[in-house]
Design an enzyme around this catalytic site. Structure first.
Site, PDB file in Angstrom:
ATOM      1  N   ASP A  81      32.846  44.333  45.174  1.00  0.00           N
ATOM      2  CA  ASP A  81      34.298  44.372  45.078  1.00  0.00           C
ATOM      3  C   ASP A  81      34.744  45.602  45.860  1.00  0.00           C
ATOM      4  O   ASP A  81      34.138  46.673  45.744  1.00  0.00           O
ATOM      5  CB  ASP A  81      34.726  44.490  43.615  1.00  0.00           C
ATOM      6  CG  ASP A  81      36.234  44.380  43.453  1.00  0.00           C
ATOM      7  OD1 ASP A  81      36.934  45.317  43.900  1.00  0.00           O
ATOM      8  OD2 ASP A  81      36.695  43.381  42.890  1.00  0.00           O
ATOM      9  N   SER A  82      35.787  45.469  46.660  1.00  0.00           N
ATOM     10  CA  SER A  82      36.160  46.593  47.523  1.00  0.00           C
ATOM     11  C   SER A  82      36.546  47.831  46.723  1.00  0.00           C
ATOM     12  O   SER A  82      36.425  48.956  47.207  1.00  0.00           O
ATOM     13  CB  SER A  82      37.294  46.195  48.467  1.00  0.00           C
ATOM     14  OG  SER A  82      38.502  46.013  47.775  1.00  0.00           O
ATOM     15  N   SER A  83      36.991  47.655  45.487  1.00  0.00           N
ATOM     16  CA  SER A  83      37.320  48.814  44.649  1.00  0.00           C
ATOM     17  C   SER A  83      36.082  49.630  44.304  1.00  0.00           C
ATOM     18  O   SER A  83      36.190  50.798  43.915  1.00  0.00           O
ATOM     19  CB  SER A  83      38.008  48.354  43.360  1.00  0.00           C
ATOM     20  OG  SER A  83      39.219  47.689  43.641  1.00  0.00           O
ATOM     21  N   THR A  95      37.682  38.880  48.375  1.00  0.00           N
ATOM     22  CA  THR A  95      38.321  37.594  48.079  1.00  0.00           C
ATOM     23  C   THR A  95      37.949  36.517  49.084  1.00  0.00           C
ATOM     24  O   THR A  95      37.842  35.339  48.729  1.00  0.00           O
ATOM     25  CB  THR A  95      39.860  37.771  48.065  1.00  0.00           C
ATOM     26  OG1 THR A  95      40.212  38.737  47.075  1.00  0.00           O
ATOM     27  CG2 THR A  95      40.568  36.467  47.755  1.00  0.00           C
TER      28      THR A  95
END
EC number: 3.5.1.1
Length: 590
Positions: A85-87, A16
Protein backbone atom coordinates in the site's frame (compact mmCIF):
# COMPACT_ATOMS: atom_id res chain seq x y z
CA UNK A 1 7.50 -11.66 -39.75
CA UNK A 2 8.45 -10.38 -36.30
CA UNK A 3 8.17 -6.61 -35.99
CA UNK A 4 10.71 -4.24 -34.50
CA UNK A 5 10.13 -4.28 -30.75
CA UNK A 6 10.61 -1.91 -27.85
CA UNK A 7 11.13 -3.78 -24.58
CA UNK A 8 9.85 -2.23 -21.35
CA UNK A 9 10.07 -3.48 -17.75
CA UNK A 10 7.05 -2.88 -15.50
CA UNK A 11 7.56 -2.95 -11.73
CA UNK A 12 4.24 -3.54 -9.97
CA UNK A 13 4.73 -2.35 -6.39
CA UNK A 14 1.05 -2.30 -5.43
CA UNK A 15 -1.75 0.23 -5.30
CA UNK A 16 -5.32 0.55 -6.52
CA UNK A 17 -4.32 -0.06 -10.14
CA UNK A 18 -3.99 -3.83 -9.56
CA UNK A 19 -6.54 -4.44 -6.81
CA UNK A 20 -9.44 -6.91 -6.88
CA UNK A 21 -12.98 -6.25 -5.65
CA UNK A 22 -13.61 -8.69 -2.77
CA UNK A 23 -16.46 -8.55 -0.24
CA UNK A 24 -17.38 -5.01 -1.18
CA UNK A 25 -13.87 -3.51 -0.96
CA UNK A 26 -10.77 -3.24 -3.15
CA UNK A 27 -7.93 -5.44 -1.92
CA UNK A 28 -4.46 -6.34 -3.21
CA UNK A 29 -4.16 -9.99 -4.27
CA UNK A 30 -0.91 -11.66 -5.30
CA UNK A 31 -0.65 -12.60 -9.00
CA UNK A 32 -4.15 -11.28 -9.76
CA UNK A 33 -3.02 -8.41 -12.00
CA UNK A 34 -0.44 -10.54 -13.84
CA UNK A 35 -3.08 -13.09 -14.82
CA UNK A 36 -5.84 -10.54 -15.50
CA UNK A 37 -3.76 -8.52 -17.96
CA UNK A 38 -3.02 -11.67 -19.93
CA UNK A 39 -6.71 -11.81 -20.91
CA UNK A 40 -7.25 -8.09 -21.56
CA UNK A 41 -6.97 -7.55 -25.31
CA UNK A 42 -6.24 -3.82 -24.94
CA UNK A 43 -3.21 -4.63 -22.80
CA UNK A 44 -2.03 -7.88 -24.35
CA UNK A 45 -1.91 -9.25 -27.91
CA UNK A 46 -1.84 -12.90 -26.91
CA UNK A 47 -1.54 -14.11 -30.52
CA UNK A 48 1.69 -12.15 -30.98
CA UNK A 49 3.11 -13.39 -27.68
CA UNK A 50 2.16 -17.00 -28.47
CA UNK A 51 3.75 -16.76 -31.92
CA UNK A 52 7.08 -15.24 -30.94
CA UNK A 53 7.50 -16.05 -27.24
CA UNK A 54 5.93 -19.49 -26.87
CA UNK A 55 9.24 -20.97 -25.70
CA UNK A 56 10.20 -18.07 -23.43
CA UNK A 57 10.94 -19.00 -19.83
CA UNK A 58 9.04 -15.88 -18.74
CA UNK A 59 6.36 -14.91 -21.24
CA UNK A 60 5.98 -11.17 -21.73
CA UNK A 61 2.93 -9.11 -22.61
CA UNK A 62 2.50 -7.08 -25.78
CA UNK A 63 0.34 -4.05 -26.56
CA UNK A 64 -1.79 -4.30 -29.72
CA UNK A 65 -0.33 -2.51 -32.78
CA UNK A 66 -0.17 1.25 -32.27
CA UNK A 67 -1.26 3.74 -34.89
CA UNK A 68 1.67 5.61 -36.51
CA UNK A 69 4.23 3.31 -34.88
CA UNK A 70 6.16 0.45 -36.46
CA UNK A 71 7.35 -0.83 -33.08
CA UNK A 72 5.54 -3.37 -30.96
CA UNK A 73 5.62 -2.57 -27.26
CA UNK A 74 6.63 -5.80 -25.51
CA UNK A 75 6.76 -5.65 -21.73
CA UNK A 76 7.63 -7.85 -18.78
CA UNK A 77 6.12 -7.40 -15.31
CA UNK A 78 7.69 -7.98 -11.91
CA UNK A 79 5.23 -8.10 -9.03
CA UNK A 80 6.55 -7.13 -5.61
CA UNK A 81 6.07 -9.52 -2.71
CA UNK A 82 4.39 -8.37 -0.60
CA UNK A 83 2.37 -5.86 -2.58
CA UNK A 84 2.68 -2.48 -0.90
CA UNK A 85 0.00 0.00 0.00
CA UNK A 86 1.53 3.34 -0.93
CA UNK A 87 0.91 4.63 2.60
CA UNK A 88 3.39 2.00 3.78
CA UNK A 89 6.15 3.10 1.38
CA UNK A 90 9.51 3.72 3.06
CA UNK A 91 12.97 4.93 2.09
CA UNK A 92 14.00 1.27 1.84
CA UNK A 93 11.26 0.63 -0.72
CA UNK A 94 12.54 3.51 -2.84
CA UNK A 95 16.02 1.98 -2.70
CA UNK A 96 14.55 -1.43 -3.64
CA UNK A 97 12.87 0.08 -6.72
CA UNK A 98 16.06 1.89 -7.70
CA UNK A 99 18.16 -1.25 -7.45
CA UNK A 100 15.65 -3.22 -9.53
CA UNK A 101 15.93 -0.61 -12.27
CA UNK A 102 19.72 -0.66 -12.04
CA UNK A 103 19.88 -4.45 -12.45
CA UNK A 104 17.73 -4.36 -15.58
CA UNK A 105 18.81 -0.98 -16.96
CA UNK A 106 20.74 -2.26 -19.98
CA UNK A 107 18.07 -4.75 -21.10
CA UNK A 108 15.13 -2.36 -21.60
CA UNK A 109 14.46 0.89 -23.43
CA UNK A 110 12.27 2.21 -20.62
CA UNK A 111 10.62 1.44 -17.30
CA UNK A 112 7.11 1.76 -15.86
CA UNK A 113 6.40 1.69 -12.11
CA UNK A 114 2.87 0.87 -10.93
CA UNK A 115 2.30 2.56 -7.59
CA UNK A 116 -0.44 3.57 -5.18
CA UNK A 117 -1.42 7.21 -5.52
CA UNK A 118 -1.16 8.40 -1.90
CA UNK A 119 2.65 8.63 -1.78
CA UNK A 120 3.32 8.39 -5.50
CA UNK A 121 4.63 11.97 -5.61
CA UNK A 122 7.15 11.22 -2.83
CA UNK A 123 8.42 8.14 -4.69
CA UNK A 124 8.69 10.08 -7.96
CA UNK A 125 10.71 12.82 -6.24
CA UNK A 126 12.98 10.37 -4.42
CA UNK A 127 13.73 8.33 -7.55
CA UNK A 128 14.43 11.46 -9.57
CA UNK A 129 17.33 12.24 -7.23
CA UNK A 130 18.53 8.70 -6.47
CA UNK A 131 18.74 7.67 -10.14
CA UNK A 132 21.78 9.55 -11.38
CA UNK A 133 22.61 10.21 -15.05
CA UNK A 134 19.32 8.77 -16.32
CA UNK A 135 19.15 8.51 -20.10
CA UNK A 136 15.99 6.40 -20.41
CA UNK A 137 12.33 7.13 -19.61
CA UNK A 138 11.12 6.01 -16.18
CA UNK A 139 7.36 6.51 -15.88
CA UNK A 140 5.38 6.13 -12.65
CA UNK A 141 1.63 5.67 -12.81
CA UNK A 142 -1.29 4.43 -10.77
CA UNK A 143 -5.07 4.60 -10.79
CA UNK A 144 -8.18 5.73 -9.00
CA UNK A 145 -10.07 2.69 -10.37
CA UNK A 146 -8.37 -0.71 -10.90
CA UNK A 147 -7.34 -1.96 -14.35
CA UNK A 148 -9.86 -4.80 -14.39
CA UNK A 149 -12.97 -2.73 -13.68
CA UNK A 150 -15.28 -1.88 -16.60
CA UNK A 151 -14.72 1.83 -15.89
CA UNK A 152 -11.00 2.18 -15.30
CA UNK A 153 -8.49 4.97 -15.53
CA UNK A 154 -5.87 2.38 -14.62
CA UNK A 155 -6.09 0.74 -18.02
CA UNK A 156 -5.55 4.02 -19.88
CA UNK A 157 -2.79 5.10 -17.49
CA UNK A 158 -0.89 1.85 -18.00
CA UNK A 159 -1.22 2.00 -21.79
CA UNK A 160 -0.10 5.64 -21.86
CA UNK A 161 2.87 4.98 -19.57
CA UNK A 162 3.98 2.04 -21.74
CA UNK A 163 3.75 4.11 -24.92
CA UNK A 164 5.87 6.89 -23.40
CA UNK A 165 8.46 4.48 -21.97
CA UNK A 166 8.79 2.58 -25.24
CA UNK A 167 8.76 5.34 -27.83
CA UNK A 168 9.85 8.72 -26.51
CA UNK A 169 13.24 10.21 -25.66
CA UNK A 170 12.20 11.63 -22.29
CA UNK A 171 15.15 10.58 -20.08
CA UNK A 172 13.86 11.46 -16.64
CA UNK A 173 11.55 10.21 -13.90
CA UNK A 174 8.01 11.23 -14.81
CA UNK A 175 4.43 10.73 -13.61
CA UNK A 176 1.74 9.78 -16.12
CA UNK A 177 -1.87 10.32 -15.10
CA UNK A 178 -5.08 11.03 -17.01
CA UNK A 179 -3.46 11.75 -20.39
CA UNK A 180 -0.77 14.05 -19.00
CA UNK A 181 2.92 13.44 -18.37
CA UNK A 182 4.48 15.44 -15.54
CA UNK A 183 8.04 15.76 -14.29
CA UNK A 184 8.17 13.48 -11.27
CA UNK A 185 9.72 15.95 -8.83
CA UNK A 186 7.22 18.66 -9.79
CA UNK A 187 4.13 16.56 -9.12
CA UNK A 188 1.68 16.66 -6.20
CA UNK A 189 -1.53 14.77 -5.49
CA UNK A 190 -4.38 17.28 -5.41
CA UNK A 191 -7.55 15.15 -5.47
CA UNK A 192 -8.50 11.75 -4.05
CA UNK A 193 -11.77 11.39 -5.99
CA UNK A 194 -10.99 12.74 -9.45
CA UNK A 195 -9.24 11.12 -12.41
CA UNK A 196 -7.19 14.33 -12.45
CA UNK A 197 -5.55 13.28 -9.21
CA UNK A 198 -2.15 14.83 -9.94
CA UNK A 199 -0.96 18.26 -10.94
CA UNK A 200 2.33 20.01 -11.57
CA UNK A 201 1.51 23.44 -10.15
CA UNK A 202 4.64 25.32 -11.17
CA UNK A 203 5.42 23.64 -14.47
CA UNK A 204 3.37 22.72 -17.52
CA UNK A 205 3.10 19.01 -18.37
CA UNK A 206 5.90 17.59 -20.48
CA UNK A 207 3.41 15.81 -22.74
CA UNK A 208 -0.31 15.58 -23.46
CA UNK A 209 -2.08 12.51 -24.81
CA UNK A 210 -4.72 14.05 -27.05
CA UNK A 211 -5.71 12.72 -30.49
CA UNK A 212 -2.02 13.30 -31.20
CA UNK A 213 0.69 12.94 -28.58
CA UNK A 214 2.16 16.39 -28.00
CA UNK A 215 5.58 16.53 -26.35
CA UNK A 216 7.22 19.75 -25.22
CA UNK A 217 10.79 18.65 -25.88
CA UNK A 218 12.20 22.01 -24.77
CA UNK A 219 11.03 21.34 -21.21
CA UNK A 220 12.72 17.93 -20.86
CA UNK A 221 15.52 17.78 -18.30
CA UNK A 222 18.58 16.00 -19.69
CA UNK A 223 21.50 14.88 -17.56
CA UNK A 224 24.54 17.11 -18.16
CA UNK A 225 26.93 14.39 -16.97
CA UNK A 226 29.04 12.08 -19.13
CA UNK A 227 29.07 9.48 -16.34
CA UNK A 228 27.09 6.22 -16.70
CA UNK A 229 23.77 5.54 -14.99
CA UNK A 230 24.05 4.72 -11.29
CA UNK A 231 21.68 4.43 -8.33
CA UNK A 232 22.62 6.32 -5.18
CA UNK A 233 21.26 3.89 -2.61
CA UNK A 234 21.95 5.88 0.55
CA UNK A 235 19.39 8.31 1.95
CA UNK A 236 19.57 10.42 5.11
CA UNK A 237 16.66 9.55 7.41
CA UNK A 238 17.16 12.53 9.74
CA UNK A 239 14.99 14.97 7.83
CA UNK A 240 11.60 16.49 8.61
CA UNK A 241 8.85 18.96 7.77
CA UNK A 242 8.01 21.96 9.95
CA UNK A 243 4.81 23.75 8.94
CA UNK A 244 4.39 27.20 10.46
CA UNK A 245 0.91 28.17 11.69
CA UNK A 246 -0.50 31.07 13.76
CA UNK A 247 0.25 30.93 17.51
CA UNK A 248 2.50 27.91 17.07
CA UNK A 249 4.11 26.81 20.33
CA UNK A 250 7.86 27.14 20.68
CA UNK A 251 7.98 23.57 22.06
CA UNK A 252 6.61 22.31 18.75
CA UNK A 253 9.33 24.16 16.84
CA UNK A 254 12.08 23.11 19.24
CA UNK A 255 11.10 19.44 19.01
CA UNK A 256 11.23 19.56 15.21
CA UNK A 257 14.73 21.06 15.15
CA UNK A 258 16.53 18.99 17.79
CA UNK A 259 19.42 16.65 16.97
CA UNK A 260 19.78 14.21 15.31
CA UNK A 261 17.72 16.14 12.72
CA UNK A 262 20.09 17.20 9.89
CA UNK A 263 17.65 18.83 7.49
CA UNK A 264 14.24 20.49 7.71
CA UNK A 265 11.76 21.75 5.14
CA UNK A 266 10.27 24.90 6.67
CA UNK A 267 6.81 25.51 5.22
CA UNK A 268 6.07 29.20 5.56
CA UNK A 269 3.25 31.54 4.56
CA UNK A 270 2.84 33.10 1.12
CA UNK A 271 6.14 33.98 -0.54
CA UNK A 272 8.24 32.54 2.27
CA UNK A 273 7.12 34.62 5.25
CA UNK A 274 6.63 33.87 8.93
CA UNK A 275 5.56 35.94 11.96
CA UNK A 276 8.17 38.70 12.37
CA UNK A 277 7.40 39.17 16.08
CA UNK A 278 8.12 35.51 16.92
CA UNK A 279 11.74 36.05 17.86
CA UNK A 280 11.63 32.83 19.88
CA UNK A 281 11.00 30.79 16.72
CA UNK A 282 13.65 32.74 14.81
CA UNK A 283 16.16 32.07 17.62
CA UNK A 284 15.49 28.32 17.49
CA UNK A 285 15.89 28.30 13.72
CA UNK A 286 19.19 30.19 14.09
CA UNK A 287 20.48 27.66 16.64
CA UNK A 288 19.65 24.80 14.28
CA UNK A 289 21.43 26.48 11.35
CA UNK A 290 24.48 27.23 13.52
CA UNK A 291 24.84 23.56 14.50
CA UNK A 292 24.86 22.56 10.80
CA UNK A 293 21.22 21.73 10.16
CA UNK A 294 20.17 22.60 6.60
CA UNK A 295 16.79 24.36 6.53
CA UNK A 296 14.91 24.95 3.28
CA UNK A 297 12.21 27.62 3.12
CA UNK A 298 9.24 26.50 0.99
CA UNK A 299 5.86 28.14 0.57
CA UNK A 300 2.66 26.55 1.86
CA UNK A 301 0.98 27.81 -1.31
CA UNK A 302 0.45 25.32 -4.12
CA UNK A 303 1.69 27.77 -6.74
CA UNK A 304 4.37 30.43 -6.67
CA UNK A 305 7.82 30.58 -5.15
CA UNK A 306 9.73 31.92 -2.17
CA UNK A 307 10.69 35.59 -2.53
CA UNK A 308 13.38 36.95 -0.20
CA UNK A 309 12.45 40.56 -1.01
CA UNK A 310 9.86 40.57 1.80
CA UNK A 311 11.25 41.52 5.22
CA UNK A 312 10.50 38.28 7.08
CA UNK A 313 11.72 36.18 4.18
CA UNK A 314 14.91 38.25 4.09
CA UNK A 315 15.44 37.67 7.83
CA UNK A 316 15.32 33.91 7.28
CA UNK A 317 17.70 34.17 4.33
CA UNK A 318 20.19 36.30 6.27
CA UNK A 319 20.41 33.73 9.07
CA UNK A 320 21.32 30.99 6.58
CA UNK A 321 17.96 29.44 5.73
CA UNK A 322 17.96 28.46 2.06
CA UNK A 323 15.11 29.71 -0.17
CA UNK A 324 13.46 26.72 -1.84
CA UNK A 325 12.24 28.59 -4.92
CA UNK A 326 9.12 26.78 -6.19
CA UNK A 327 9.99 23.27 -5.02
CA UNK A 328 7.13 21.18 -3.69
CA UNK A 329 7.41 19.96 -0.11
CA UNK A 330 7.84 16.41 -1.44
CA UNK A 331 10.70 17.47 -3.71
CA UNK A 332 12.42 19.55 -1.02
CA UNK A 333 12.23 16.75 1.56
CA UNK A 334 13.55 14.00 -0.72
CA UNK A 335 16.24 16.27 -2.16
CA UNK A 336 17.39 17.06 1.38
CA UNK A 337 17.55 13.35 2.16
CA UNK A 338 19.58 12.72 -1.00
CA UNK A 339 21.98 15.66 -0.60
CA UNK A 340 22.61 15.02 3.11
CA UNK A 341 23.53 11.40 2.35
CA UNK A 342 26.41 12.51 0.11
CA UNK A 343 29.28 12.02 2.54
CA UNK A 344 31.77 13.15 -0.11
CA UNK A 345 30.34 16.70 0.06
CA UNK A 346 31.14 19.23 2.75
CA UNK A 347 28.31 21.21 4.39
CA UNK A 348 28.96 24.21 2.12
CA UNK A 349 28.65 21.99 -0.97
CA UNK A 350 25.44 20.44 0.33
CA UNK A 351 23.89 23.87 0.83
CA UNK A 352 24.98 24.89 -2.67
CA UNK A 353 23.36 21.77 -4.13
CA UNK A 354 20.08 22.59 -2.40
CA UNK A 355 19.98 25.91 -4.26
CA UNK A 356 21.04 24.35 -7.56
CA UNK A 357 18.58 22.87 -10.03
CA UNK A 358 19.97 19.32 -10.24
CA UNK A 359 17.00 17.37 -11.67
CA UNK A 360 14.62 20.06 -12.90
CA UNK A 361 12.98 20.28 -9.47
CA UNK A 362 13.06 24.08 -9.20
CA UNK A 363 12.83 27.05 -11.50
CA UNK A 364 15.93 29.11 -12.16
CA UNK A 365 16.10 32.28 -14.21
CA UNK A 366 16.87 31.42 -17.81
CA UNK A 367 18.82 33.67 -20.07
CA UNK A 368 16.75 34.90 -22.96
CA UNK A 369 17.84 33.65 -26.39
CA UNK A 370 20.60 35.89 -27.68
CA UNK A 371 18.68 36.67 -30.86
CA UNK A 372 16.46 35.08 -33.42
CA UNK A 373 18.51 33.06 -35.87
CA UNK A 374 18.92 35.20 -38.96
CA UNK A 375 18.51 32.22 -41.28
CA UNK A 376 14.99 31.61 -39.94
CA UNK A 377 13.79 35.14 -40.65
CA UNK A 378 15.47 35.15 -44.08
CA UNK A 379 13.86 31.87 -45.09
CA UNK A 380 10.50 33.00 -43.74
CA UNK A 381 10.68 36.12 -45.92
CA UNK A 382 11.74 34.09 -48.94
CA UNK A 383 8.87 31.61 -48.45
CA UNK A 384 6.38 34.38 -47.57
CA UNK A 385 5.60 32.89 -44.16
CA UNK A 386 3.98 35.04 -41.52
CA UNK A 387 1.93 33.07 -38.99
CA UNK A 388 3.47 31.68 -35.82
CA UNK A 389 2.36 28.18 -36.83
CA UNK A 390 4.19 28.46 -40.16
CA UNK A 391 7.30 29.75 -38.42
CA UNK A 392 7.17 26.84 -35.98
CA UNK A 393 6.95 24.33 -38.84
CA UNK A 394 9.88 26.04 -40.55
CA UNK A 395 12.00 25.77 -37.40
CA UNK A 396 11.12 22.08 -37.07
CA UNK A 397 12.25 21.57 -40.66
CA UNK A 398 15.58 23.40 -40.58
CA UNK A 399 16.89 23.04 -37.02
CA UNK A 400 17.73 19.31 -37.32
CA UNK A 401 19.64 20.00 -40.53
CA UNK A 402 21.57 22.89 -38.96
CA UNK A 403 22.45 20.75 -35.95
CA UNK A 404 23.58 17.85 -38.08
CA UNK A 405 25.60 20.20 -40.29
CA UNK A 406 27.39 21.61 -37.23
CA UNK A 407 27.93 18.11 -35.82
CA UNK A 408 29.30 16.76 -39.11
CA UNK A 409 31.88 19.56 -39.11
CA UNK A 410 32.66 19.24 -35.42
CA UNK A 411 31.66 22.89 -35.03
CA UNK A 412 31.14 23.16 -31.27
CA UNK A 413 30.70 26.94 -31.38
CA UNK A 414 27.83 26.59 -33.84
CA UNK A 415 26.27 23.88 -31.67
CA UNK A 416 26.53 26.19 -28.66
CA UNK A 417 25.07 29.11 -30.61
CA UNK A 418 22.11 27.00 -31.73
CA UNK A 419 21.55 25.82 -28.16
CA UNK A 420 21.74 29.38 -26.79
CA UNK A 421 19.10 30.39 -29.33
CA UNK A 422 16.67 27.83 -27.96
CA UNK A 423 17.30 24.94 -30.35
CA UNK A 424 16.76 21.50 -28.78
CA UNK A 425 20.02 19.62 -29.38
CA UNK A 426 18.19 16.28 -29.23
CA UNK A 427 16.01 16.73 -32.33
CA UNK A 428 16.38 14.12 -35.08
CA UNK A 429 16.62 14.41 -38.87
CA UNK A 430 14.64 12.52 -41.52
CA UNK A 431 16.77 9.39 -40.92
CA UNK A 432 16.02 9.39 -37.20
CA UNK A 433 19.60 10.45 -36.43
CA UNK A 434 20.47 13.05 -33.84
CA UNK A 435 23.54 15.28 -33.72
CA UNK A 436 25.39 12.67 -31.63
CA UNK A 437 24.99 10.08 -34.41
CA UNK A 438 26.40 12.54 -36.92
CA UNK A 439 29.32 13.72 -34.77
CA UNK A 440 30.28 10.11 -34.02
CA UNK A 441 30.02 9.16 -37.71
CA UNK A 442 32.35 12.04 -38.58
CA UNK A 443 34.82 11.20 -35.81
CA UNK A 444 34.57 14.51 -33.93
CA UNK A 445 35.45 13.67 -30.32
CA UNK A 446 35.03 17.24 -29.05
CA UNK A 447 31.53 17.56 -30.49
CA UNK A 448 30.56 14.17 -29.07
CA UNK A 449 31.73 15.18 -25.60
CA UNK A 450 29.87 18.49 -25.78
CA UNK A 451 26.63 16.81 -26.89
CA UNK A 452 26.94 14.25 -24.10
CA UNK A 453 27.23 17.03 -21.52
CA UNK A 454 24.00 18.48 -22.94
CA UNK A 455 22.17 15.20 -22.38
CA UNK A 456 21.82 14.16 -26.03
CA UNK A 457 20.86 10.48 -26.02
CA UNK A 458 23.26 7.75 -27.11
CA UNK A 459 20.44 5.20 -26.73
CA UNK A 460 18.52 6.67 -29.67
CA UNK A 461 18.39 4.36 -32.68
CA UNK A 462 18.10 5.64 -36.24
CA UNK A 463 16.07 4.02 -39.01
CA UNK A 464 18.83 1.41 -39.43
CA UNK A 465 18.59 0.49 -35.74
CA UNK A 466 22.02 2.00 -35.05
CA UNK A 467 22.98 4.24 -32.15
CA UNK A 468 25.95 6.60 -31.84
CA UNK A 469 28.20 3.80 -30.55
CA UNK A 470 27.67 1.76 -33.72
CA UNK A 471 28.52 4.90 -35.72
CA UNK A 472 31.77 5.23 -33.74
CA UNK A 473 32.62 1.57 -34.41
CA UNK A 474 32.19 2.10 -38.14
CA UNK A 475 34.61 5.01 -37.86
CA UNK A 476 37.07 2.67 -36.06
CA UNK A 477 37.67 5.52 -33.65
CA UNK A 478 38.92 4.07 -30.37
CA UNK A 479 38.72 7.36 -28.44
CA UNK A 480 35.11 7.90 -29.50
CA UNK A 481 34.20 4.34 -28.57
CA UNK A 482 35.80 4.71 -25.13
CA UNK A 483 34.07 8.08 -24.60
CA UNK A 484 30.63 6.67 -25.37
CA UNK A 485 31.21 3.45 -23.43
CA UNK A 486 32.36 5.36 -20.34
CA UNK A 487 29.07 7.29 -20.49
CA UNK A 488 27.13 4.00 -20.51
CA UNK A 489 26.47 3.43 -24.22
CA UNK A 490 25.80 -0.14 -25.40
CA UNK A 491 25.65 -1.59 -28.90
CA UNK A 492 22.13 -1.25 -30.26
CA UNK A 493 22.09 -3.80 -33.10
CA UNK A 494 20.58 -7.24 -32.54
CA UNK A 495 22.75 -10.26 -31.80
CA UNK A 496 22.36 -11.97 -35.20
CA UNK A 497 23.34 -8.85 -37.08
CA UNK A 498 26.30 -8.38 -34.76
CA UNK A 499 27.37 -11.94 -35.53
CA UNK A 500 27.16 -11.18 -39.25
CA UNK A 501 29.30 -8.04 -38.80
CA UNK A 502 31.99 -9.98 -36.90
CA UNK A 503 32.01 -12.80 -39.45
CA UNK A 504 32.24 -10.28 -42.27
CA UNK A 505 35.29 -8.69 -40.61
CA UNK A 506 36.83 -12.15 -40.25
CA UNK A 507 36.23 -12.96 -43.92
CA UNK A 508 38.22 -9.84 -44.86
CA UNK A 509 40.84 -10.37 -42.17
CA UNK A 510 39.92 -6.93 -40.83
CA UNK A 511 41.34 -6.93 -37.31
CA UNK A 512 41.04 -3.14 -37.01
CA UNK A 513 37.25 -3.25 -37.26
CA UNK A 514 37.14 -6.35 -35.06
CA UNK A 515 39.09 -4.40 -32.44
CA UNK A 516 36.49 -1.64 -32.64
CA UNK A 517 33.55 -4.03 -32.20
CA UNK A 518 35.24 -5.68 -29.22
CA UNK A 519 36.10 -2.30 -27.65
CA UNK A 520 32.41 -1.43 -27.96
CA UNK A 521 31.43 -4.51 -25.96
CA UNK A 522 30.74 -7.11 -28.68
CA UNK A 523 30.95 -10.80 -27.73
CA UNK A 524 33.73 -12.43 -29.76
CA UNK A 525 31.67 -15.64 -29.86
CA UNK A 526 28.51 -14.03 -31.25
CA UNK A 527 26.97 -16.26 -33.94
CA UNK A 528 25.54 -15.25 -37.32
CA UNK A 529 22.42 -16.63 -39.05
CA UNK A 530 24.23 -19.98 -39.64
CA UNK A 531 25.44 -20.17 -36.07
CA UNK A 532 29.00 -19.45 -37.19
CA UNK A 533 31.41 -17.21 -35.31
CA UNK A 534 34.33 -15.13 -36.51
CA UNK A 535 36.58 -18.05 -35.50
CA UNK A 536 34.68 -20.45 -37.79
CA UNK A 537 35.26 -18.04 -40.69
CA UNK A 538 38.93 -17.45 -39.86
CA UNK A 539 39.68 -21.21 -39.73
CA UNK A 540 37.78 -21.91 -42.96
CA UNK A 541 39.73 -19.07 -44.61
CA UNK A 542 43.02 -20.64 -43.38
CA UNK A 543 43.93 -17.25 -41.92
CA UNK A 544 46.22 -18.50 -39.15
CA UNK A 545 47.22 -15.03 -37.98
CA UNK A 546 43.57 -14.09 -37.50
CA UNK A 547 42.83 -17.40 -35.75
CA UNK A 548 45.57 -16.71 -33.20
CA UNK A 549 44.27 -13.14 -32.81
CA UNK A 550 40.78 -14.46 -32.02
CA UNK A 551 42.00 -17.21 -29.70
CA UNK A 552 44.03 -14.62 -27.79
CA UNK A 553 40.71 -12.85 -27.17
CA UNK A 554 38.89 -15.93 -25.83
CA UNK A 555 37.19 -17.08 -29.02
CA UNK A 556 35.62 -20.51 -28.40
CA UNK A 557 37.02 -23.32 -30.62
CA UNK A 558 34.20 -25.63 -29.43
CA UNK A 559 31.30 -23.39 -30.51
CA UNK A 560 28.84 -25.46 -32.55
CA UNK A 561 27.18 -23.92 -35.63
CA UNK A 562 23.89 -24.93 -37.28
CA UNK A 563 25.72 -27.67 -39.22
CA UNK A 564 27.02 -29.23 -35.99
CA UNK A 565 30.58 -28.10 -36.77
CA UNK A 566 33.09 -26.33 -34.54
CA UNK A 567 36.17 -24.29 -35.48
CA UNK A 568 38.24 -27.18 -34.10
CA UNK A 569 36.55 -29.69 -36.45
CA UNK A 570 37.12 -27.35 -39.38
CA UNK A 571 40.82 -27.13 -38.46
CA UNK A 572 41.05 -30.94 -38.32
CA UNK A 573 39.31 -31.31 -41.71
CA UNK A 574 41.70 -28.76 -43.25
CA UNK A 575 44.70 -30.49 -41.61
CA UNK A 576 45.78 -27.28 -39.82
CA UNK A 577 47.65 -29.20 -37.14
CA UNK A 578 49.29 -26.24 -35.41
CA UNK A 579 45.87 -24.67 -34.90
CA UNK A 580 44.40 -27.99 -33.75
CA UNK A 581 47.12 -28.33 -31.10
CA UNK A 582 46.48 -24.82 -29.77
CA UNK A 583 42.71 -25.18 -29.78
CA UNK A 584 42.82 -28.45 -27.85
CA UNK A 585 44.69 -26.67 -25.07
CA UNK A 586 41.85 -24.20 -24.64
CA UNK A 587 38.89 -24.66 -22.33
CA UNK A 588 35.34 -24.56 -23.63
CA UNK A 589 33.69 -21.18 -23.04
CA UNK A 590 30.67 -21.55 -20.77
Amino acid sequence: MQCEEAHVLVLYTGGTIGMKYIDGVYQPEANYLLHAIRDLSLLNDDDYVSTYYSDAEIRPYCLPPLQHSKKRVVYWMIEYDPLLDSSDMTFDDWIHIGKDIQRAYDQYVGFVILHGTDTLAYTACALSFMLENVRKPIVITGAQIPVCEVRSDGRENLIGALIIAANYDIPEVTVYFNNKLFRGNRTVKIDNRSMDAFESPNMLPIAYMDVDIKVNYDSIFRSPSMAPFVVHDQLCRNVGLLRIFPSMSIENVRASLQAPIEGVVLQTFGAGNMPSHRTDIIDELKKAVDRGCIIINCSQCVRGQVDIHYLTGKVLYDMGIIPGSDMTAEAALTKLSYVLSKDCWELVEKKAMMVKNIRGELTVAKAEPLKDLEIVSQMARFLHLSSSHEMKLLCHAIFPQLLCYAASNGDIEMLKALHENGVDLSVVDYNGRNALHVAASAGHVGAVKYLLTQGVSFHLRDQWDENALVSAVKMKNKILIETLRSAGALLSINSRRLGVELCLCASYGDTETLNSWLAAGADINQQDYNGETALHIAVKSRNKQLVHYLLDRDADPYKIDDFNLTPLRHAKKLNLQDLVIRMKKMKKVQ
